[in-house]
Design an enzyme around this catalytic site. Structure first.
Site, PDB file in Angstrom:
ATOM      1  CB  CYS A   2      -1.057  -0.070   1.280  1.00  0.00           C
ATOM      2  SG  CYS A   2      -2.023  -1.216   1.273  1.00  0.00           S
ATOM      3  NE  ARG A  28       4.639   1.786  -0.146  1.00  0.00           N
ATOM      4  CZ  ARG A  28       5.743   1.137   0.796  1.00  0.00           C
ATOM      5  NH1 ARG A  28       6.848   1.427   0.578  1.00  0.00           N
ATOM      6  NH2 ARG A  28       5.256   0.749   1.963  1.00  0.00           N
ATOM      7  CD1 TRP A  75      -0.395  -6.011  -3.162  1.00  0.00           C
ATOM      8  CD2 TRP A  75      -0.661  -6.807  -1.119  1.00  0.00           C
ATOM      9  NE1 TRP A  75      -0.142  -7.448  -3.228  1.00  0.00           N
ATOM     10  CE2 TRP A  75      -0.337  -8.078  -1.735  1.00  0.00           C
ATOM     11  CE3 TRP A  75      -1.008  -6.886   0.351  1.00  0.00           C
ATOM     12  CZ2 TRP A  75      -0.139  -9.013  -1.467  1.00  0.00           C
ATOM     13  CZ3 TRP A  75      -0.955  -8.196   0.823  1.00  0.00           C
ATOM     14  CH2 TRP A  75      -0.381  -9.127   0.069  1.00  0.00           C
ATOM     15  CG  ASN A 101       1.205   0.194   4.351  1.00  0.00           C
ATOM     16  OD1 ASN A 101       0.984  -0.810   4.056  1.00  0.00           O
ATOM     17  ND2 ASN A 101       2.442   0.756   4.198  1.00  0.00           N
ATOM     18  N   GLY A 102      -0.744  -1.352   6.463  1.00  0.00           N
ATOM     19  CA  GLY A 102      -0.567  -2.131   7.683  1.00  0.00           C
ATOM     20  C   GLY A 102      -1.635  -3.059   7.909  1.00  0.00           C
ATOM     21  CD  GLU A 469      16.113 -13.887  -7.614  1.00  0.00           C
ATOM     22  OE1 GLU A 469      15.313 -14.036  -6.637  1.00  0.00           O
ATOM     23  OE2 GLU A 469      15.908 -12.759  -8.216  1.00  0.00           O
ATOM     24  CE  LYS A 473      12.983 -11.278  -9.914  1.00  0.00           C
ATOM     25  NZ  LYS A 473      13.816 -11.075  -8.663  1.00  0.00           N
ATOM     26  CD  GLU A 476       9.041 -11.168  -8.580  1.00  0.00           C
ATOM     27  OE1 GLU A 476       8.481 -10.660  -7.798  1.00  0.00           O
ATOM     28  OE2 GLU A 476      10.579 -11.060  -8.648  1.00  0.00           O
ATOM     29  CG  HIS A 492      17.231 -37.674  -4.864  1.00  0.00           C
ATOM     30  ND1 HIS A 492      17.536 -38.895  -4.483  1.00  0.00           N
ATOM     31  CD2 HIS A 492      18.466 -37.054  -5.204  1.00  0.00           C
ATOM     32  CE1 HIS A 492      18.759 -39.052  -4.776  1.00  0.00           C
ATOM     33  NE2 HIS A 492      19.338 -37.750  -4.949  1.00  0.00           N
ATOM     34  CE  LYS A 586      11.500  -2.915  -5.342  1.00  0.00           C
ATOM     35  NZ  LYS A 586      12.204  -4.044  -6.236  1.00  0.00           N
TER      36      LYS A 586
HETATM   37  C1  AGP Z   1      11.743  -9.681  -5.819  1.00  0.00           C
HETATM   38  O1  AGP Z   1      11.776  -9.879  -7.209  1.00  0.00           O
HETATM   39  C2  AGP Z   1      10.617  -9.993  -4.989  1.00  0.00           C
HETATM   40  N1  AGP Z   1       9.388  -9.153  -5.573  1.00  0.00           N
HETATM   41  C3  AGP Z   1      10.580 -10.128  -3.531  1.00  0.00           C
HETATM   42  O2  AGP Z   1      10.828 -11.620  -3.139  1.00  0.00           O
HETATM   43  C4  AGP Z   1      11.487  -9.206  -2.591  1.00  0.00           C
HETATM   44  O3  AGP Z   1      12.791  -9.598  -3.005  1.00  0.00           O
HETATM   45  C5  AGP Z   1      11.234  -9.401  -0.978  1.00  0.00           C
HETATM   46  O4  AGP Z   1       9.715  -9.206  -0.768  1.00  0.00           O
HETATM   47  C6  AGP Z   1      12.280  -8.691  -0.056  1.00  0.00           C
HETATM   48  O5  AGP Z   1      12.097  -7.357  -0.145  1.00  0.00           O
HETATM   49  P1  AGP Z   1      13.077  -6.430   0.064  1.00  0.00           P
HETATM   50  O6  AGP Z   1      14.503  -6.775  -0.288  1.00  0.00           O
HETATM   51  O7  AGP Z   1      12.916  -5.002  -0.111  1.00  0.00           O
HETATM   52  O8  AGP Z   1      13.275  -7.041   1.589  1.00  0.00           O
END
Ligand code: AGP
Length: 591
Positions: A2, A28, A75, A101-102, A469, A473, A476, A492, A586
């Site tokens: 948010c 956000r 969000w 927000n929260g 990782e 990517k 998402e 396995h 984000k």
């Molecule tokens: C990254 O591509 C993601 N959107 C997400 O996993 C992110 O890395 C995670 O939420 C941690 O965020 P931060 O680095 O701001 O702590």
């Protein structure tokens, strides 16, 4: 999670300023948005809609003569994505409006209590109880009613409220970020969850810390929530500029930020060497070091645990922020925690730091937002220096964090200069690697595989976390089902997932793991898999080759970049918005 933004000042178009600021915070949260402003009759007007704030036509706001406005881009946490659940929420008589927000953890019991007192609720959100609580206590006056509300609610929050009879904004913070921007000469004030929202107007900021509130009238007054006593705050000038938070000539932030890795790595390596040595010494003398991060930052921590083992022969633990509480039994005042984060505001990582702090653990953070909560909580901060990262998918911050941790590992092995030279060479190799021809080559691959249902990524040792990782990517932004595995684990179980044509990315560094991971790729090929090799050398088993430089211990840094580009290309080809993928945000400021 948010985005919230508020404006009070001499300009007559506060609503427009807030909407433009919210557009910069859209990363956000972007399932709905809303604003509230005081119109020329001193009434509070609310506009809210489902969808993205970037799609709003400003002409739809007729009464634009206003000096005070607040806004929110959501969000969803409590309650679905509906117009009624969008913020701001108002009191029944429409005199008070609130954005938040929260999460308010005890909202249900408060709601029931308020309902018994006759309050009627218009939404399913936890936020709405805030405005009803303020309304319930208005006999005390707006400021005290707001403060009394804070005493009743539990959880992590950033809240902003306005009242139609008073020309002021009140805001409070506990756990979720809130920053005040100011131009004192003009008596112009901004409050936002992140700096880019007001960077166009000022680079002078004051941070609200947890349990603090601010009243914005013709001046700023800060208070400690716990005793409602006035406190002094410092003005900080930040060195971010508006252009750094803009897309420039790129169609999306994600590709802009991927290309910025030509420079960001060099900036990351340029650390204060004394500080690096101090942290390396702390790692060496600690009774246990925990690397902690979430999502991509968590994968960076995981990769770093291999790098420390390989380079410094040193065991460091890694854990996701959300899992860290289970390890609290092992913490003492001789433990070290290194928190890794782009935003510095991720709730799970912050909670881990809070738990550690209580046990006397020394806190180091590797953060991109240097003025964030994590940075301010830490004993030592190693800045990532990647500049604002706005695409939800982390790219440039990731490789810079990896570089700093690699540097630390070398410092632990008393080989700081060797590590620095390796990373300087890697930065130069990245500069050569990322170019339009390389992008086009990856786009050709993306066109071939854009319609697949699933894809897999394998890696080994340092590059196993990079396989994980890579899967994040791809998931998402492309929404393709993607999973990462340690190459050796395939037989396995996961190898049963491979069928004719299933794309499988094999990350193959030029090190002692090369032959083993090549054999794993071969096993996939034998079952019909389409092998995409990410590697310095081509190999006959590759159906498609994404060449990467031979970067030694820095291989995780170079190997993730072509996959970042591939994820981006797939997102665009599949008509997804790579900057604002569905269901995500984000900065994940809720647990
Ligand atoms: C990254 O591509 C993601 N959107 C997400 O996993 C992110 O890395 C995670 O939420 C941690 O965020 P931060 O680095 O701001 O702590």
């Amino acid at each position: 999670m948010c985005g919230i933004f508020a404006y009070k000042g001499p300009q007559k178009n506060a609503a427009h300023i807030v909407i433009n600021g919210l557009k910069k915070l859209e990363y956000r949260g972007y399932d709905s948005w809303g604003i509230a402003f005081k119109n020329r009759n001193n009434e509070i007007e609310i506009h809210k809609e489902i969808g993205k704030i970037s799609e709003i036509d400003l002409d739809s706001l007729k009464d634009t003569e206003n000096h005070l406005a607040i806004g929110h881009t959501r969000w969803a946490t409590h309650g679905g994505v509906t117009r009624a659940n969008a913020h701001p929420h108002s009191s029944e008589d429409k005199s008070i409006a609130v954005i938040h927000n929260g999460i308010i953890e005890n909202y249900l019991e408060i709601k029931k209590d308020l309902q018994k007192k006759g309050h009627k609720f218009a939404s399913e959100t936890d936020t709405e109880i805030i405005v009803h609580l303020i309304e319930e206590n208005m006999s005390l006056g707006f400021e005290k009613a707001f403060h009394k509300t804070l005493e009743k609610i539990n959880g992590r929050f950033a809240i902003i409220a306005i009242y139609d009879k008073e020309d002021k904004i009140i805001a409070a913070r506990k756990g979720s970020p809130l920053i005040v921007g100011l131009n004192d000469e003009k008596k112009e004030y901004f409050i936002a969850s992140d700096i880019p929202a007001f960077l166009k107007y000022t680079n002078k900021v004051m941070y609200l810390d947890d349990n603090q509130m601010v009243i914005v009238n013709d001046e700023l007054k800060f208070y400690d929530i716990q005793n409602f006593k006035s406190i002094e705050k410092r003005v900080i000038e930040i060195d971010w500029h508006e252009e750094m938070a803009e897309k420039g000539d790129h169609p999306h932030f994600m590709i802009k930020e991927i290309f910025e890795q030509k420079d960001t790595l060099s900036r990351a390596i340029n650390q204060d060497e004394e500080k690096i040595k101090e942290v390396a010494q702390a790692i060496k003398s600690a009774y246990g070091t925990f690397l902690v991060g979430c999502g991509t930052a968590g994968k960076v921590c995981h990769a770093a645990s291999y790098i420390f083992s390989q380079v410094a022969k040193k065991h460091v633990n890694f854990t996701f922020g959300s899992e860290f509480p289970s390890y609290h039994h092992f913490l003492t005042d001789r433990t070290l925690m290194i928190a890794v984060s782009q935003s510095g505001e991720t709730a799970d990582t912050l909670e881990a730091m809070e738990i550690a702090k209580e046990k006397g653990v020394k806190l180091v953070s590797i953060v991109n937002v240097e003025t964030s909560t994590m940075a301010r909580m830490s004993d030592i901060v190693l800045p990532v220096k990647a500049g604002p990262e706005k695409a939800v998918a982390s790219t440039k911050a990731t490789t810079s964090q990896l570089a700093i941790l690699t540097l630390l590992a070398y410092a632990c092995a008393d080989k700081l200069q060797e590590g620095k030279q390796l990373l300087i060479n890697t930065a130069a190799q990245i500069n050569d690697m990322i170019n339009p021809r390389y992008e086009e080559h990856i786009e050709t691959l993306a066109n071939k595989i854009k319609d697949v249902e699933s894809m897999y990524v394998i890696g080994k040792s340092l590059n196993y976390p990079m396989a994980l990782e890579a899967a994040i990517k791809l998931q998402e932004v492309s929404y393709i089902h993607a999973e990462g595995f340690a190459g050796g684990e395939l037989k396995h179980g996961p190898i049963a997932l491979i069928s004719e044509g299933t794309p499988c990315i094999a990350i193959i560094a030029n090190d002692e793991t090369k032959n083993e991971i090549l054999s794993n790729a071969m096993e996939i090929k034998a079952r019909g898999g389409y092998i995409i090799g990410v590697s310095p050398d081509n190999n006959e088993i590759f159906d498609y080759w994404l060449k990467t430089p031979d970067a030694g211990d820095a291989s995780p840094i170079v190997n993730i970049i072509p996959i970042q580009i591939l994820a981006y290309k797939l997102a665009v080809l599949r008509k997804n918005n790579p900057d604002m993928p569905r269901n995500l945000a984000k900065s994940v400021t809720v647990k």
